[in-house]
Enzyme design. Structure first.
Site, PDB file in Angstrom:
ATOM      1  N   ASP A 131      38.336  22.872  61.521  1.00  0.00           N
ATOM      2  CA  ASP A 131      36.980  22.407  61.103  1.00  0.00           C
ATOM      3  C   ASP A 131      35.724  23.804  60.669  1.00  0.00           C
ATOM      4  O   ASP A 131      35.238  24.654  60.680  1.00  0.00           O
ATOM      5  CB  ASP A 131      35.043  22.915  62.829  1.00  0.00           C
ATOM      6  CG  ASP A 131      36.072  21.336  63.635  1.00  0.00           C
ATOM      7  OD1 ASP A 131      36.481  21.009  62.871  1.00  0.00           O
ATOM      8  OD2 ASP A 131      35.247  21.585  64.207  1.00  0.00           O
ATOM      9  N   LYS A 146      36.975  11.420  61.064  1.00  0.00           N
ATOM     10  CA  LYS A 146      34.769  12.589  61.444  1.00  0.00           C
ATOM     11  C   LYS A 146      34.399  11.950  60.893  1.00  0.00           C
ATOM     12  O   LYS A 146      34.743  11.480  59.165  1.00  0.00           O
ATOM     13  CB  LYS A 146      35.911  13.916  60.837  1.00  0.00           C
ATOM     14  CG  LYS A 146      34.883  14.797  61.651  1.00  0.00           C
ATOM     15  CD  LYS A 146      35.200  16.514  61.250  1.00  0.00           C
ATOM     16  CE  LYS A 146      33.946  17.426  61.352  1.00  0.00           C
ATOM     17  NZ  LYS A 146      35.428  18.910  60.510  1.00  0.00           N
ATOM     18  N   ASP A 170      24.628  11.944  65.145  1.00  0.00           N
ATOM     19  CA  ASP A 170      23.988  10.092  64.720  1.00  0.00           C
ATOM     20  C   ASP A 170      25.345  10.099  65.349  1.00  0.00           C
ATOM     21  O   ASP A 170      26.141   8.889  64.169  1.00  0.00           O
ATOM     22  CB  ASP A 170      23.599   9.944  63.709  1.00  0.00           C
ATOM     23  CG  ASP A 170      24.412  11.218  62.913  1.00  0.00           C
ATOM     24  OD1 ASP A 170      24.991  11.504  63.120  1.00  0.00           O
ATOM     25  OD2 ASP A 170      23.088  11.377  61.922  1.00  0.00           O
ATOM     26  N   GLY A 171      26.496  11.048  65.167  1.00  0.00           N
ATOM     27  CA  GLY A 171      28.112  10.365  65.614  1.00  0.00           C
ATOM     28  C   GLY A 171      28.754  10.744  63.552  1.00  0.00           C
ATOM     29  O   GLY A 171      30.099  10.022  63.515  1.00  0.00           O
ATOM     30  N   GLY A 227      33.121  18.131  73.107  1.00  0.00           N
ATOM     31  CA  GLY A 227      33.917  16.613  72.789  1.00  0.00           C
ATOM     32  C   GLY A 227      33.706  16.110  71.264  1.00  0.00           C
ATOM     33  O   GLY A 227      33.073  16.774  70.401  1.00  0.00           O
ATOM     34  N   ASP A 265      35.586  26.359  70.473  1.00  0.00           N
ATOM     35  CA  ASP A 265      35.687  24.557  69.867  1.00  0.00           C
ATOM     36  C   ASP A 265      36.735  24.451  68.737  1.00  0.00           C
ATOM     37  O   ASP A 265      36.726  23.263  68.414  1.00  0.00           O
ATOM     38  CB  ASP A 265      34.311  23.833  70.557  1.00  0.00           C
ATOM     39  CG  ASP A 265      33.206  23.990  69.849  1.00  0.00           C
ATOM     40  OD1 ASP A 265      32.913  25.386  70.300  1.00  0.00           O
ATOM     41  OD2 ASP A 265      33.139  22.968  68.854  1.00  0.00           O
ATOM     42  N   ARG A 313      42.058  22.843  71.630  1.00  0.00           N
ATOM     43  CA  ARG A 313      41.005  23.792  71.021  1.00  0.00           C
ATOM     44  C   ARG A 313      41.152  24.381  72.640  1.00  0.00           C
ATOM     45  O   ARG A 313      41.080  23.927  74.042  1.00  0.00           O
ATOM     46  CB  ARG A 313      40.149  23.208  70.665  1.00  0.00           C
ATOM     47  CG  ARG A 313      39.874  22.093  69.999  1.00  0.00           C
ATOM     48  CD  ARG A 313      38.324  21.245  70.225  1.00  0.00           C
ATOM     49  NE  ARG A 313      39.274  20.043  69.070  1.00  0.00           N
ATOM     50  CZ  ARG A 313      38.251  20.694  68.079  1.00  0.00           C
ATOM     51  NH1 ARG A 313      37.889  21.427  67.469  1.00  0.00           N
ATOM     52  NH2 ARG A 313      38.632  19.299  67.231  1.00  0.00           N
TER      53      ARG A 313
HETATM   54  P1  AMP Z   1      30.929  20.972  65.091  1.00  0.00           P
HETATM   55  O1  AMP Z   1      30.374  22.326  64.341  1.00  0.00           O
HETATM   56  O2  AMP Z   1      31.704  20.587  63.883  1.00  0.00           O
HETATM   57  O3  AMP Z   1      32.480  21.937  65.122  1.00  0.00           O
HETATM   58  O4  AMP Z   1      30.621  20.637  66.390  1.00  0.00           O
HETATM   59  C1  AMP Z   1      30.467  21.326  67.119  1.00  0.00           C
HETATM   60  C2  AMP Z   1      30.421  19.786  67.417  1.00  0.00           C
HETATM   61  O5  AMP Z   1      28.485  18.946  67.787  1.00  0.00           O
HETATM   62  C3  AMP Z   1      31.351  18.986  67.932  1.00  0.00           C
HETATM   63  O6  AMP Z   1      31.465  18.635  70.101  1.00  0.00           O
HETATM   64  C4  AMP Z   1      30.627  18.202  67.229  1.00  0.00           C
HETATM   65  O7  AMP Z   1      31.201  16.860  67.827  1.00  0.00           O
HETATM   66  C5  AMP Z   1      29.236  17.738  67.570  1.00  0.00           C
HETATM   67  N1  AMP Z   1      28.349  17.158  66.620  1.00  0.00           N
HETATM   68  C6  AMP Z   1      28.676  17.935  65.113  1.00  0.00           C
HETATM   69  N2  AMP Z   1      28.085  16.630  64.703  1.00  0.00           N
HETATM   70  C7  AMP Z   1      27.941  15.947  65.207  1.00  0.00           C
HETATM   71  C8  AMP Z   1      27.155  14.966  64.732  1.00  0.00           C
HETATM   72  N3  AMP Z   1      26.077  13.981  63.571  1.00  0.00           N
HETATM   73  N4  AMP Z   1      27.095  13.655  65.662  1.00  0.00           N
HETATM   74  C9  AMP Z   1      27.212  13.887  67.046  1.00  0.00           C
HETATM   75  N5  AMP Z   1      27.698  15.359  67.416  1.00  0.00           N
HETATM   76  C10 AMP Z   1      28.026  15.703  66.618  1.00  0.00           C
HETATM   77 MG    MG Z   2      33.685  21.889  65.652  1.00  0.00          MG
END
Ligand code: AMP
Ligand code: MG
Length: 496
Positions: free
Chosen positions: A264, A115, A127-128, A92, A254, A185
């Site tokens: 991404d 983002k 940490d979002g 998610g 994803d 996705r």
């Molecule tokens: P990504 O590598 O950006 O495709 O992210 C893979 C998953 O990890 C997704 O569900 C992102 O929302 C989550 N995610 C990546 N970085 C963070 C972060 N700093 N805080 C929270 N969720 C993250």
């Molecule tokens: Mg992603």
């Protein structure tokens, strides 16, 4: 959250109209001191946004998430995914928030997503947030992809948050605003399939058909037609990546969009020296997502989509569903190879088909591989051989390699059989073979100037050059060159 009544345009929020289980509704979490670093006014105009009348401070408020624009219904979407082959039933939007959709000037619905906008129920241990480096990186590379003619999400804004994020040490934080045809996705389907929630799969499928593949609605099996359409678009997309030497880096399910856009941009990069095993991502230890493996991985991901759609392909007969879905997945390879060959012919300035074309292209690539020649420059310089009898630039690039010298004779003979004007062939090749790509060392240098010296000059210069990747500009020669050994970048980090 300070709702400041800022309007940026008319939101449609069709995704927010789907059932509750598809997402969590929440606002972005404000940041301390948002500063607008980059804003894509041209894209804003294409989207029909009313941002021209806003001040930079107002733009910073909206595109940091500190002010939710009027009419937006923010949410974090639910999805699952195979990460490096391992299934994770719940991923998610862990650090992204969809503000909603707007209708662009061409009448297409486009997502506006922040983002790095704060934690969500999907954040798990994260940490979002985003560090500024990856924000600027995605900004540069996604826009470069678009200018190279590759379907891609776009970058609308990059904001410095004023907060620090802890990664490998503390880094300045950033928020990226991304525009996508949608954020659905392969993993979005897997999310419901994992819970055996057929009603939601059907709902999502209908939504995707309506938004991206309306023709599938009237097919005998809309689910099969959807699958076939996505396969076709992905085959075309991956062939396009291969044409420009793009390595996505994290082709998890994803990170594969149903729309067929590149999405991404994490540890992605462009290959310099031609080598099919090229991997940049620091987290890809086994080279699962290496340059040359991308078509096979795409097919693997699409098979995961097919599994999720299976109950709807032939609702009456399971065996028939499996047969139809398997046939569709098998078709990926021939479709991909056809698109690849078509693309490669165009890169070589050839418009007719000949039996031996695949071999001719293969021999060139073998030669480049053996010599470690820069992929981008090799094709660009090949364009010149039609108007320059000495073929000096190309031959120098391949160091007068005997095998490639001989290959060049055959290539010239092949081109001559088509006839046509040499100047025109060169011009045609230069419209398809870029002179400027976001070379890793240039991207790294631009990011490090922005982050360590708070100097956006190199970022802006690189962004400017990449806006016209096919036009050689006097004085910008350095942007076309591969890295010196000392500047070479071997790894890129998610740096999420
Ligand atoms: P990504 O590598 O950006 O495709 O992210 C893979 C998953 O990890 C997704 O569900 C992102 O929302 C989550 N995610 C990546 N970085 C963070 C972060 N700093 N805080 C929270 N969720 C993250
Ligand atoms: Mg992603």
């Amino acid at each position: 959250m300070t709702h400041q009544d800022i309007s940026i345009g008319t939101f449609e929020n069709s995704f927010a109209g789907l059932p509750d289980g598809f997402f969590a509704r929440l606002d972005p979490t404000p940041v301390s001191e948002p500063v607008l670093l980059a804003f894509n006014a041209e894209l804003a105009d294409e989207l029909g946004l009313e941002t021209a009348q806003l001040s930079r401070d107002e733009l910073a408020l909206v595109f940091s998430g500190n002010a939710v624009p009027l009419g937006a219904e923010p949410l974090a979407a639910a999805y699952a995914g195979h990460q490096f082959g391992n299934f994770v039933p719940q991923l998610g939007d862990g650090r992204a928030i969809l503000l909603g959709e707007v209708r662009d000037r061409a009448g297409r619905l486009r997502d506006i997503q922040l983002k790095g906008s704060g934690p969500t129920p999907f954040s798990r241990r994260g940490d979002g947030r985003s560090a500024l480096g990856p924000v600027l990186r995605e900004y540069l590379i996604s826009e470069a992809m678009h200018r190279l003619g590759v379907p891609s999400t776009r970058a609308l804004a990059a904001v410095l948050s004023g907060d620090r994020v802890l990664r490998e040490g503390y880094k300045p934080g950033g928020v990226m605003t991304r525009i996508a045809s949608s954020h659905i996705r392969v993993g979005s389907f897997q999310y419901f399939a994992a819970g055996d929630d057929q009603a939601s799969i059907k709902r999502l499928m209908d939504y995707v058909i309506d938004r991206h593949y309306p023709g599938a609605a009237t097919a005998e099996s809309p689910a099969l037609a959807l699958l076939q359409s996505v396969i076709e678009r992905q085959a075309k997309l991956i062939a396009h990546w291969m044409m420009i030497g793009f390595v996505h880096g994290v082709m998890n399910t994803d990170n594969m969009a149903l729309s067929g856009e590149t999405i991404d941009f994490g540890p992605c990069a462009f290959m310099d020296a031609y080598h099919p095993d090229t991997v940049f991502s620091s987290i890809d230890q086994f080279g699962r997502y290496a340059y040359g493996r991308q078509p096979g991985i795409a097919q693997w991901n699409l098979a995961r989509l097919a599994e999720a759609l299976l109950p709807f392909i032939d609702p009456d007969e399971k065996k028939k569903s499996v047969e139809l879905a398997s046939a569709a997945i098998s078709d990926f390879a021939p479709i991909y190879h056809e698109k690849w060959l078509e693309g490669m012919r165009a890169k070589l300035g050839l418009s007719q088909k000949e039996e031996d074309d695949r071999a001719l292209i293969g021999e060139l690539l073998d030669g480049l591989h053996r010599k470690g020649t820069d992929f981008t420059l090799a094709f660009r310089r090949l364009g010149d051989v039609h108007r320059d009898a000495s073929a000096h630039a190309f031959l120098e690039l391949v160091e007068h390699d005997a095998v490639l010298v001989e290959w060049l004779d055959r290539y010239r003979a092949r081109a001559a059989r088509e006839g046509g004007d040499a100047e025109k062939r060169t011009a045609m090749m230069q419209r398809i073979n870029p002179i400027y790509i976001p070379r890793n060392h240039l991207v790294e240098a631009a990011l490090s100037a922005a982050i360590e010296e708070r100097d956006l000059g190199p970022f802006k210069a690189l962004h400017g050059v990449l806006a016209h990747p096919f036009e050689e500009i006097a004085g910008f020669e350095a942007f076309a060159l591969p890295a010196e050994p000392s500047e070479r970048v071997y790894q890129t980090f998610c740096g999420t």
